[in-house]
Write a protein that holds these residues in place. Structure first.
Motif, PDB file in Angstrom:
ATOM      1  N   VAL A 240       1.005  -1.148  -0.038  1.00 22.18           N
ATOM      2  CA  VAL A 240      -0.057  -0.073  -0.009  1.00 22.18           C
ATOM      3  C   VAL A 240       0.830   1.146   0.056  1.00 22.18           C
ATOM      4  CG1 VAL A 240      -1.951  -1.056   1.262  1.00 22.18           C
ATOM      5  CG2 VAL A 240      -0.303   0.150   2.675  1.00 22.18           C
ATOM      6  N   LYS A 241       0.314   2.259  -0.456  1.00 17.86           N
ATOM      7  CA  LYS A 241       0.969   3.589  -0.334  1.00 17.86           C
ATOM      8  C   LYS A 241       0.439   4.388   0.835  1.00 17.86           C
ATOM      9  CE  LYS A 241       3.174   3.553  -4.078  1.00 17.86           C
ATOM     10  NZ  LYS A 241       3.378   1.961  -4.562  1.00 17.86           N
ATOM     11  N   ILE A 242       0.994   4.876   1.766  1.00 13.07           N
ATOM     12  CA  ILE A 242       0.759   5.620   2.856  1.00 13.07           C
ATOM     13  C   ILE A 242       1.014   7.149   2.928  1.00 13.07           C
ATOM     14  CG2 ILE A 242       0.748   3.511   4.221  1.00 13.07           C
ATOM     15  CD1 ILE A 242       3.004   4.854   5.702  1.00 13.07           C
ATOM     16  N   ILE A 243       0.346   7.840   3.428  1.00 13.47           N
ATOM     17  CA  ILE A 243       0.545   9.536   3.242  1.00 13.47           C
ATOM     18  C   ILE A 243       0.421  10.167   4.911  1.00 13.47           C
ATOM     19  CG2 ILE A 243      -0.248  11.696   2.209  1.00 13.47           C
ATOM     20  CD1 ILE A 243      -1.653  10.092   0.161  1.00 13.47           C
ATOM     21  N   PRO A 244       1.516  10.027   5.458  1.00  6.35           N
ATOM     22  CA  PRO A 244       1.620  10.870   6.925  1.00  6.35           C
ATOM     23  C   PRO A 244       1.308  12.280   6.794  1.00  6.35           C
ATOM     24  CG  PRO A 244       3.540   9.754   6.520  1.00  6.35           C
ATOM     25  CD  PRO A 244       2.996   9.779   5.053  1.00  6.35           C
ATOM     26  N   ASN A 245       0.794  12.890   7.778  1.00  8.61           N
ATOM     27  CA  ASN A 245       0.339  14.302   7.858  1.00  8.61           C
ATOM     28  C   ASN A 245      -0.785  14.570   6.918  1.00  8.61           C
ATOM     29  OD1 ASN A 245       2.286  14.633   9.807  1.00  8.61           O
ATOM     30  ND2 ASN A 245       3.803  14.579   8.047  1.00  8.61           N
ATOM     31  N   ALA A 246      -1.763  13.579   6.497  1.00  4.02           N
ATOM     32  CA  ALA A 246      -2.717  14.080   5.549  1.00  4.02           C
ATOM     33  C   ALA A 246      -4.078  14.319   6.414  1.00  4.02           C
ATOM     34  CB  ALA A 246      -3.026  12.821   4.622  1.00  4.02           C
ATOM     35  N   SER A 247      -4.945  15.240   5.632  1.00  3.22           N
ATOM     36  CA  SER A 247      -6.119  15.824   6.341  1.00  3.22           C
ATOM     37  C   SER A 247      -7.364  15.287   5.599  1.00  3.22           C
ATOM     38  CB  SER A 247      -5.932  17.213   6.295  1.00  3.22           C
ATOM     39  OG  SER A 247      -6.227  17.922   4.700  1.00  3.22           O
ATOM     40  N   LEU A 248      -8.591  15.626   6.129  1.00  4.72           N
ATOM     41  CA  LEU A 248      -9.772  15.150   5.487  1.00  4.72           C
ATOM     42  C   LEU A 248      -9.936  15.870   4.117  1.00  4.72           C
ATOM     43  CD1 LEU A 248     -12.547  15.774   8.120  1.00  4.72           C
ATOM     44  CD2 LEU A 248     -12.030  13.676   6.818  1.00  4.72           C
ATOM     45  N   TYR A 249      -9.127  17.096   3.965  1.00  3.73           N
ATOM     46  CA  TYR A 249      -9.120  17.860   2.545  1.00  3.73           C
ATOM     47  C   TYR A 249      -8.371  16.826   1.622  1.00  3.73           C
ATOM     48  CZ  TYR A 249      -7.387  20.658  -1.318  1.00  3.73           C
ATOM     49  OH  TYR A 249      -6.917  21.230  -2.430  1.00  3.73           O
ATOM     50  N   HIS A 250      -7.341  16.407   1.955  1.00  4.00           N
ATOM     51  CA  HIS A 250      -6.477  15.594   1.019  1.00  4.00           C
ATOM     52  C   HIS A 250      -7.331  14.349   0.631  1.00  4.00           C
ATOM     53  CE1 HIS A 250      -3.119  17.890   3.089  1.00  4.00           C
ATOM     54  NE2 HIS A 250      -2.850  18.289   1.927  1.00  4.00           N
ATOM     55  N   PHE A 251      -8.075  13.525   1.764  1.00  3.52           N
ATOM     56  CA  PHE A 251      -8.526  12.643   1.446  1.00  3.52           C
ATOM     57  C   PHE A 251      -9.785  12.850   0.430  1.00  3.52           C
ATOM     58  CE2 PHE A 251     -12.562  10.288   2.816  1.00  3.52           C
ATOM     59  CZ  PHE A 251     -12.155   8.825   2.555  1.00  3.52           C
ATOM     60  N   GLY A 252     -10.280  13.959   0.713  1.00  2.00           N
ATOM     61  CA  GLY A 252     -11.606  14.166  -0.106  1.00  2.00           C
ATOM     62  C   GLY A 252     -11.163  14.484  -1.789  1.00  2.00           C
ATOM     63  N   ILE A 253      -9.824  15.259  -2.091  1.00  2.00           N
ATOM     64  CA  ILE A 253      -9.543  15.312  -3.167  1.00  2.00           C
ATOM     65  C   ILE A 253      -9.258  13.780  -3.711  1.00  2.00           C
ATOM     66  CG2 ILE A 253      -7.594  16.245  -4.685  1.00  2.00           C
ATOM     67  CD1 ILE A 253      -9.761  18.169  -3.691  1.00  2.00           C
ATOM     68  N   LEU A 254      -8.205  13.092  -3.011  1.00  2.00           N
ATOM     69  CA  LEU A 254      -7.888  11.721  -3.748  1.00  2.00           C
ATOM     70  C   LEU A 254      -8.992  10.837  -3.863  1.00  2.00           C
ATOM     71  CD1 LEU A 254      -4.812  11.296  -1.084  1.00  2.00           C
ATOM     72  CD2 LEU A 254      -4.806  11.674  -3.698  1.00  2.00           C
ATOM     73  N   THR A 255     -10.106  11.041  -3.192  1.00  2.00           N
ATOM     74  CA  THR A 255     -11.282  10.123  -3.163  1.00  2.00           C
ATOM     75  C   THR A 255     -12.208  10.556  -4.341  1.00  2.00           C
ATOM     76  OG1 THR A 255     -11.207   9.402  -1.108  1.00  2.00           O
ATOM     77  CG2 THR A 255     -13.085   8.657  -1.951  1.00  2.00           C
ATOM     78  N   SER A 256     -11.842  11.650  -4.880  1.00  2.00           N
ATOM     79  CA  SER A 256     -13.071  12.314  -5.874  1.00  2.00           C
ATOM     80  C   SER A 256     -12.911  11.704  -7.134  1.00  2.00           C
ATOM     81  CB  SER A 256     -12.511  13.816  -6.072  1.00  2.00           C
ATOM     82  OG  SER A 256     -11.075  13.887  -6.760  1.00  2.00           O
ATOM     83  N   ASN A 257     -13.911  11.928  -7.914  1.00  2.00           N
ATOM     84  CA  ASN A 257     -14.062  11.215  -9.338  1.00  2.00           C
ATOM     85  C   ASN A 257     -12.903  11.755 -10.313  1.00  2.00           C
ATOM     86  OD1 ASN A 257     -15.472   9.466 -11.246  1.00  2.00           O
ATOM     87  ND2 ASN A 257     -16.689  11.156 -11.969  1.00  2.00           N
ATOM     88  N   ILE A 258     -12.581  13.331  -9.836  1.00  3.78           N
ATOM     89  CA  ILE A 258     -11.586  13.751 -10.945  1.00  3.78           C
ATOM     90  C   ILE A 258     -10.129  13.032 -10.520  1.00  3.78           C
ATOM     91  CG2 ILE A 258     -10.069  16.033 -11.246  1.00  3.78           C
ATOM     92  CD1 ILE A 258     -12.977  16.130 -12.251  1.00  3.78           C
ATOM     93  N   HIS A 259     -10.179  12.831  -9.181  1.00  2.00           N
ATOM     94  CA  HIS A 259      -8.641  12.070  -9.053  1.00  2.00           C
ATOM     95  C   HIS A 259      -8.774  10.604  -9.793  1.00  2.00           C
ATOM     96  CE1 HIS A 259      -4.894  11.212  -7.092  1.00  2.00           C
ATOM     97  NE2 HIS A 259      -5.309  10.084  -6.573  1.00  2.00           N
TER      98      HIS A 259
END
Length: 330
Positions: A240-259
């Motif tokens: 898996v890839k992991i992203i420390p220090n990530a926020s809800l905002y980062h999660f929202g963008i990464l989970t988006s249809n655009i991403h």
């Protein structure tokens, strides 16, 4: 001349696109037609399936009509690029750092332990029953499969165990010895050197706070790659890839249809399944620059996704992100 190449679909994915097609296009080659990924079944009894593409190309005068085939259908294209899409000849090349000001991404832990530190739940419980002092050194362990199916294995992490305490746990000591011998017998000089520190991993990535997890491989049948948060008491593998220090905002963008559209366009594939990469997919992604109001809205939506998942505690992410069984809240 005009010619065509039958290949595995890797030539039109991930890093291969820039490596192969950029110099060819610079020399005047252009793609005349393309059959996008299809499964080619062998005639052998074992029925090996190869995921292939067919690409016609030349340096001749442009054909009257460029076609991109998907199954029995085709579309007429103005230009066919290295990703076998109707678009400009853009190349997404490997980058060491993110294009934008966002947290860096990395792989999880890579033990190189011969499996001696990894346990199924029943194996761990039996081990603890025989050596109770080992209980505090077991941590949940997630790779891509365990994360998507919500079925962790367990890791005996002895990197923080003092030499004195380790010597009081003979079964743990046996595991350490087995790992040391496994590494010493490796043909890799780097792995042999790692035998000097048998309680440590080859790669250690253990964030101190909550972090985002992205499975490296995920089914092409899912519209969204299941992405989530993990707490620091949980260890993740290098699958898996992991992203420390990530926020809800980062999660929202990464989970988006655009991403997800970006992932489908530029990622490498395993057969036809998505392979999420650091240097091509994440580090090249053009993040937005939202206003504070827009950012708050993205964070609210991200939390709503987590809340929707929480309504189904008995379901795995595989259940929740199947197009046929995805709940309406999600």
């Amino acid at each position: 001349i005009r010619t065509a190449l039958v290949s595995t679909n890797s030539v039109s994915q991930g890093e291969s696109v820039a490596n192969l097609w950029k110099p060819l296009f610079a020399d005047g080659v252009h793609i005349d037609f393309a059959y996008r990924t299809f499964r080619w079944d062998s005639e052998a009894k074992s029925k090996a399936h190869v995921h292939c593409v067919i690409i016609g190309f030349s340096t001749a005068v442009n054909p009257a009509e460029r076609r991109i085939y998907s199954g029995e259908r085709y579309q007429v294209a103005k230009n066919i690029n290295g990703y076998l899409l109707d678009g400009d000849n853009v190349f997404i090349e490997s980058r060491n750092k993110p294009l934008c000001n966002v947290p860096e991404i990395g792989i999880g832990n890579k033990p190189i332990d011969g499996g001696f530190y990894l346990f199924e739940k029943e194996e761990m419980e039996d081990f603890i029953k025989k050596e109770p002092a080992s209980k505090k050194y077991f941590r949940p362990w997630y790779g891509a499969r365990e994360f998507i199916n919500r079925k962790p294995r367990y890791c005996l992490w002895l990197g923080d165990c003092s030499p004195f305490e380790l010597r009081t746990m003979p079964m743990c000591l046996e595991r350490v010895k087995a790992v040391k011998e496994y590494r010493l017998n490796s043909p890799s000089a780097g792995t042999v050197k790692l035998a000097d520190k048998p309680t440590r991993f080859h790669v250690e990535n253990m964030p101190k706070d909550c972090y985002i997890v992205i499975p490296e491989a995920s089914s092409e049948k899912r519209r969204y790659i299941p992405i989530g948060f993990m707490t620091p008491d949980i260890l993740c593998s290098n699958l898996v890839k992991i992203i420390p220090n990530a926020s809800l905002y980062h999660f929202g963008i990464l989970t988006s249809n655009i991403h997800m559209a970006w992932v489908r366009a530029v990622c490498g594939r395993l057969k036809s399944d998505y392979r999420y990469s650091k240097d091509v997919v994440y580090n090249n992604f053009p993040w937005p620059t939202p206003t504070e109001q827009q950012k708050a809205k993205i964070e609210q939506t991200a939390q709503a996704i987590l809340d929707a998942r929480a309504l189904y505690p008995d379901c795995s992410l595989a259940d929740l992100y199947d197009e046929l069984t995805m709940p309406p809240e999600l």
